[in-house]
Design a protein around this motif. Structure first.
Motif, short mmCIF file in Angstrom:
data_model
loop_
_atom_site.label_atom_id
_atom_site.label_comp_id
_atom_site.label_asym_id
_atom_site.label_seq_id
_atom_site.Cartn_x
_atom_site.Cartn_y
_atom_site.Cartn_z
N VAL A 1 12.15 20.86 -7.38
CA VAL A 1 11.43 21.74 -6.45
C VAL A 1 10.15 21.05 -6.00
O VAL A 1 9.44 20.45 -6.82
CB VAL A 1 11.09 23.10 -7.12
N ILE A 2 9.90 21.12 -4.70
CA ILE A 2 8.63 20.64 -4.18
C ILE A 2 7.79 21.87 -3.83
O ILE A 2 8.25 22.76 -3.13
CB ILE A 2 8.82 19.77 -2.92
N THR A 3 6.59 21.91 -4.36
CA THR A 3 5.69 23.02 -4.09
C THR A 3 4.56 22.52 -3.20
O THR A 3 3.90 21.53 -3.53
CB THR A 3 5.09 23.57 -5.41
N LEU A 4 4.38 23.21 -2.08
CA LEU A 4 3.31 22.83 -1.16
C LEU A 4 2.36 24.01 -1.04
O LEU A 4 2.78 25.13 -0.75
CB LEU A 4 3.89 22.48 0.20
N VAL A 5 1.09 23.74 -1.28
CA VAL A 5 0.11 24.82 -1.32
C VAL A 5 -0.97 24.59 -0.28
O VAL A 5 -1.46 23.47 -0.12
CB VAL A 5 -0.53 24.90 -2.73
N SER A 6 -1.31 25.65 0.42
CA SER A 6 -2.46 25.60 1.32
C SER A 6 -3.60 26.36 0.67
O SER A 6 -3.42 27.48 0.23
CB SER A 6 -2.09 26.23 2.67
N ALA A 7 -4.74 25.70 0.58
CA ALA A 7 -5.90 26.35 -0.06
C ALA A 7 -7.13 26.17 0.81
O ALA A 7 -7.35 26.92 1.76
CB ALA A 7 -6.10 25.79 -1.45
N GLU A 8 -7.89 25.11 0.57
CA GLU A 8 -9.15 24.86 1.27
C GLU A 8 -9.03 24.91 2.79
O GLU A 8 -9.88 25.43 3.48
CB GLU A 8 -9.72 23.49 0.88
N SER A 9 -7.96 24.34 3.30
CA SER A 9 -7.84 24.24 4.76
C SER A 9 -7.64 25.61 5.40
O SER A 9 -7.82 25.77 6.60
CB SER A 9 -6.66 23.35 5.12
N GLY A 10 -7.26 26.59 4.59
CA GLY A 10 -7.04 27.92 5.14
C GLY A 10 -5.81 27.99 6.02
O GLY A 10 -5.59 28.94 6.74
N ARG A 11 -5.02 26.96 5.95
CA ARG A 11 -3.88 26.84 6.82
C ARG A 11 -2.75 27.78 6.43
O ARG A 11 -2.49 28.00 5.26
CB ARG A 11 -3.40 25.39 6.72
N ARG A 12 -2.08 28.28 7.45
CA ARG A 12 -0.96 29.17 7.23
C ARG A 12 0.28 28.36 7.57
O ARG A 12 0.32 27.68 8.57
CB ARG A 12 -1.13 30.31 8.22
N PHE A 13 1.29 28.45 6.73
CA PHE A 13 2.50 27.66 7.01
C PHE A 13 3.37 28.38 8.03
O PHE A 13 3.60 29.59 7.92
CB PHE A 13 3.29 27.42 5.73
N GLY A 14 3.89 27.63 8.97
CA GLY A 14 4.80 28.19 9.96
C GLY A 14 6.22 27.75 9.70
O GLY A 14 6.50 27.01 8.75
N GLN A 15 7.11 28.20 10.56
CA GLN A 15 8.52 27.86 10.43
C GLN A 15 8.70 26.33 10.49
O GLN A 15 9.49 25.76 9.75
CB GLN A 15 9.32 28.56 11.52
N ALA A 16 7.93 25.71 11.41
CA ALA A 16 8.05 24.26 11.57
C ALA A 16 7.65 23.54 10.28
O ALA A 16 8.28 22.55 9.89
CB ALA A 16 7.18 23.78 12.73
N ASP A 17 6.60 24.05 9.62
CA ASP A 17 6.16 23.44 8.36
C ASP A 17 7.26 23.56 7.31
O ASP A 17 7.53 22.62 6.57
CB ASP A 17 4.89 24.14 7.85
N LEU A 18 7.86 24.73 7.29
CA LEU A 18 8.91 24.97 6.29
C LEU A 18 10.08 24.02 6.53
O LEU A 18 10.65 23.46 5.60
CB LEU A 18 9.37 26.43 6.35
N GLU A 19 10.41 23.83 7.81
CA GLU A 19 11.52 22.93 8.14
C GLU A 19 11.21 21.50 7.71
O GLU A 19 12.05 20.81 7.15
CB GLU A 19 11.84 22.99 9.63
N SER A 20 9.97 21.08 7.99
CA SER A 20 9.56 19.73 7.55
C SER A 20 9.67 19.60 6.05
O SER A 20 10.16 18.60 5.52
CB SER A 20 8.11 19.45 7.96
N ALA A 21 9.19 20.62 5.37
CA ALA A 21 9.18 20.59 3.91
C ALA A 21 10.62 20.54 3.37
O ALA A 21 10.92 19.80 2.43
CB ALA A 21 8.45 21.81 3.35
N GLN A 22 11.50 21.30 4.01
CA GLN A 22 12.89 21.30 3.56
C GLN A 22 13.54 19.94 3.75
O GLN A 22 14.28 19.46 2.91
CB GLN A 22 13.69 22.37 4.31
#
Lengths: 104, 811
Positions: B539-560
């Motif tokens: 499993v790869i876990t990607l966390v957004s914290a300091e940047s305050g960034r919200r993950f979108g569908q595109a981010d999820l696709e990249s991550a997958q």
């Protein structure tokens, strides 16, 4: 093979015979190029090794294979080192050896 | 001016009345009608000017004074009373004439204004018509020449010239041809009155000598320049010239009023309609443009924004957007340059344009601080130069390139990830690199977990803040993630956005854990499976914290996609490791575990496998006891890899078995030759075989297509053995042995062509170098060491072929 000195294969037709002439070193890295030229050459093939500076067991195996697969197959062994390798493995007695390719 | 004619007539009439009454008075003795003379100035005053009336009044008084003669009442009180009546009446008549004229002038001006207002009210009138009517109205009633200049599109345009008098056409033509001057000369439109135009005035206004001649020819006596005003702005200049009269300050005031009326009339006539409709069309075009467009003034304030711009910056409307100060807008976003460095307001191209620079388009990454949404914007700015030359406005075109940029970044990221994944087959190290690659581009924190035993363990972790790596690692160690376990189990990704106080409180009971989550600043989390084939292997876990960034569908696709690629890489690495292990095991099986102890002989061997560890080579050697002595051999099977390994195993074990059982080297060679020749595929093999007599005093050397062994005697090496056919090529092969008598100190060196074929700076190692390397050596170990040293010194680049050396020496 590193260094792969320049290697080339030429093919020419002399009457019914196709002369395949590699130049450079024949080893694992280059043997397939020679093999491709011979495979499409027909039933009368002369492998002209006068420009070959080195041949290893992969090259010998190719010669052996060709001597079986090509009905009329002969080798122009070329340099002394190459000729010696043929003698070493007994190919010199089994495969027709020519001093020069036909008409060449 | 009809008033003048009337005035003269009235004056004549007044004088006639004086003469008539004086005559009657003189002729009529019984009656003294002297006082009736006072009627004369009144008659005059009805039509004539105050001056004319005064002249008539003077005559009336003189006539009154003289009347004392013919009425013979000089010095009497009656005389004086009558004279006073005449004087008073005369004075009154003068005053009346004066007031009447002023009233008439006011009346005329009023009429002019009314006329101008009527023109202004005619909304359907075209501009030329308005100009004509203004000319008619003012010339010659108020001026002898009237010139109308307007400002249009930054230029001064001479709209109309109306003159009167005999030289009318000449004057109009000359003035039309004369340049109206520049905008800077015309504006600011200050009302100007020249009561008396003199030579110096003409010189000051003349453009050249010809011009001064022309100005003189106008016979200008007085002039007025007033701005034409409409809707609070100066739209041009009204110039009035008088040749016979002098304008006074009250005329200037009146002209200003007139300027307002005429300006309005021109405006109403659509002087600017065309321009404004163009402007309106442009504005409409900008408003409907998909690209966000904003316009800034010199101070950086927004003066225009279209709806797209408002939307881009998260505002309901362009109005709301425009009403917000620039700094406040900037503060809504965390903005960064492409390289991740923070972006200041001053870095924006619009600001640079206002500083007279020519900035290239700027790519900006902006994260909305409220929603955490990340956008990429391409900002371009161009200056709209002011009339003075410096920048006045900056037009910004802001392109939302988020999708393009994300796709590009995702592609680049995945390409880099793939390259990194392919760069090493040490997968834990590789995964660490992947985690580093994902931070900070994809997330602030990335960890890669693989199942270890009964739970997932993080094998790699990267954090954008190095100080938080330990904290994050500690958290993951301490709190195994059921969500991650689920992702692994179900092989399905999971995305959680908007992790806030409430969500944490609802999901986590443990107060200590809640505190840790808070200190890590979790905002959004993506969990994606690392997939290999049909199953999830991590499993790869990607966390957004300091940047305050919200993950979108595109981010999820990249991550997958990253998960898929990483999964394949990890699986490959595992397979590779497994294969390397198998290869090493197999390789070992091709060589004897250890060389046998042979009385009277010393044995030594060297095996240098070619480059890659996972390819089993085709070289082999062996030494074993037979019923008739000892057999030592070195062999070479063409090719590498699994196929060669299998053959090598077969070759070695066939020779060993046959040799041990039969004790006959020829039989052993025949056995292997037959076995290989029976195979469908051509599988040649070469062998050098030395059969040492039990007393170690002699050896029989056979070569089956193999390089001859070297006999080292007294420090000199020479090949021994006869050439014989290689194995597996021909069924009817036979070999001849060369018998070598061995002496104490003699060494026999068996080797494969990997030794002589080794490539160095100066070609192949070759026979000569091999012989030289053995010069002066004694004993098997020394011979092997000498060859190893020589090869190591000679070799250049990776080793291409396996190399095997087996040496024996007589002790």
């Amino acid at each position: 093979m590193d260094p792969a000195p320049e290697f080339s294969v030429t093919r020419r037709r002399v009457g019914a015979t196709v002369v395949v002439a590699p130049a450079g070193e024949i080893d694992l890295a280059t043997v397939d190029a020679v093999k491709r030229e011979i495979e499409g050459a027909g039933e009368h093939v002369v492998l002209d090794l006068r420009e070959v500076t080195f041949i290893d067991s992969a090259g010998l195996r190719l010669v052996l294979e060709c001597s079986r697969a090509v009905p009329d197959f002969a080798v122009v062994p070329g340099p002394r080192e190459v000729r010696r390798v043929f003698d070493l493995v007994g190919l010199g007695e089994r495969v027709p050896m020519l001093d020069a390719p036909p008409d060449g | 001016m009809s008033g003048r004619v009337g005035g003269a007539a009235a004056t004549v009439a007044g004088l006639a009345v004086i003469f008539a009454l004086s005559y009657l008075d003189a002729a009529w003795d019984s009656q003294n009608i002297m006082a009736t003379i006072v009627m004369a100035p009144f008659v005059t005053a009805m039509r004539a000017s105050a001056r004319q009336t005064a002249a008539v009044a003077l005559f009336a008084v003189v006539a009154g004074v003289l009347s004392g003669g013919y009425n013979a009442n000089y010095g009497t009180s009656d005389y004086f009373v009558r004279l006073v009546v005449v004087i008073a009446g005369a004075a009154f008549a003068v005053a009346a004439a004066h007031s009447r004229r002023r009233l008439a002038a006011d009346q005329a001006r009023f009429e002019l204004l009314r006329g101008a207002a009527q023109i202004a009210d005619r909304r359907d009138a075209a501009v030329p018509e308005v100009v004509d009517r203004v000319g008619e109205l003012l010339v010659p009633a108020f001026a002898d020449v009237c010139v109308i200049d307007v400002l249009r599109g930054g230029k001064v345009e001479r709209l109309g010239v109306v003159a009167s008098g005999p030289r009318r056409e000449q004057i109009e033509h000359g003035l039309r041809a004369r340049s109206p001057g520049t905008e800077a000369e015309v504006l600011p439109a200050v009302p100007l009155l020249a009561e008396r135009v003199d030579e110096s005035h003409l010189r000051a206004n003349a453009r050249d000598d010809a011009d001064i001649e022309f100005l003189r020819s106008l016979g200008e006596r007085s002039h007025i320049r007033v701005p034409l005003r409409s809707r609070g702005r100066a739209i041009g200049i009204l110039s009035l010239l008088a040749t016979t009269r002098s304008y006074r300050p009250e005329d200037l005031q009146f002209a200003q009023l007139l300027g307002g009326r005429v300006g309005l009339a021109l405006d109403n006539a659509g002087l600017f309609a065309e321009l404004e409709s163009l402007q309106a069309r442009l504005t409409t075009a900008l408003d409907t443009l998909a690209e966000a467009v904003t316009i800034q003034d010199e101070r950086g304030r927004l003066v225009y924004a279209n709806d797209a711009a408002a939307q881009t910056f998260g505002f309901e409307s362009a109005e709301a957007f425009l009403a917000t100060p620039p700094q406040e807008i900037a503060d809504r976003f965390a903005s960064f340059h492409e390289d991740g460095t923070p972006l200041a307001l001053e870095d924006l191209p619009g600001r640079a344009v206002l500083r007279d620079e020519h900035p290239p388009p700027l790519l900006v990454r902006a994260v909305d601080r409220r929603t955490g949404e990340e956008r990429w914007r391409m900002v371009k700015a161009t200056a709209v130069p002011s009339r003075a030359g410096g920048p006045r406005l900056a037009v910004n075109v802001i392109d939302d390139v988020t999708d393009v940029k994300r796709a590009e970044l995702a592609q680049r990221f995945l390409a880099e990830a793939t390259a990194v994944l392919a760069s090493s087959l040490d997968y834990e190290q590789t995964l660490a690199k992947v985690a580093e690659l994902a931070v900070p581009r994809l997330a602030d924190w990335c960890s890669v977990s693989l199942p270890r035993g009964d739970r997932l363990r993080a094998v790699a972790l990267a954090h954008s803040d190095p100080e938080k790596v330990a904290l994050a690692r500690g958290y993951q160690e301490r709190y195994p993630s059921p969500a991650a376990e689920q992702v692994l189990r179900e092989n399905a990704p999971r995305l959680v956005n908007d992790i806030d106080e409430e969500a944490i409180a609802a999901a986590i009971d443990d107060p200590e854990r809640r505190e840790q989550i808070r200190s890590l600043g979790l905002r959004s989390v993506m969990l994606v499976p690392m997939v290999s084939g049909p199953r999830a292997i991590g499993v790869i876990t990607l966390v957004s914290a300091e940047s305050g960034r919200r993950f979108g569908q595109a981010d999820l696709e990249s991550a997958q996609e990253l998960g898929r690629r990483a999964g394949t890489a990890v699986e490959n690495a595992r397979l590779y490791e497994e294969r390397s292990h198998i290869a090493a095991t197999l390789q070992r099986s091709l060589l004897p575990d250890e060389l046998p102890q042979i009385p009277g002989l010393e044995l030594a061997s060297l095996y240098r496998p070619a480059g890659e560890q996972n390819l089993v080579g085709g070289d082999f050697y062996d030494a074993f006891e037979t019923p008739t002595g000892w057999m030592l051999l070195v062999g070479d099977v063409t090719g590498r890899g699994a196929e060669a390994a299998a053959l090598t195993g077969q070759a070695r074990h066939t020779l060993r078995t046959a040799g041990m059982l039969l004790g006959d080297p020829d039989a052993a060679l025949r056995q292997l030759n037959q076995a290989l020749a029976q195979r469908a595929e051509l599988t040649p093999c070469t062998v050098a075989l030395v059969h040492v007599a039990p007393d170690a005093r002699s050896a029989a050397v056979r070569c089956a297509g193999h390089p001859q062994p070297l006999l080292v005697r007294d420090g000199e090496a020479r090949p021994v053995g006869h050439f014989g056919p290689m194995l597996g090529a021909w069924r009817d092969s036979a070999w001849r042995a060369e018998e070598v008598a061995l002496r104490a100190g003699d060494a026999l060196v068996l080797y494969t062509d990997g030794v002589t074929d080794t490539v160095g700076h100066d070609g192949r190692f070759g026979d000569e170098r091999l012989l030289r390397s053995l010069h002066g050596v004694s004993g098997a170990s020394e011979a092997v060491a000498a060859i190893d040293r020589a090869l190591t010194a000679f070799q250049r680049g990776p080793q291409a072929d396996d190399t095997a050396v087996l040496a024996l020496s007589v002790t």
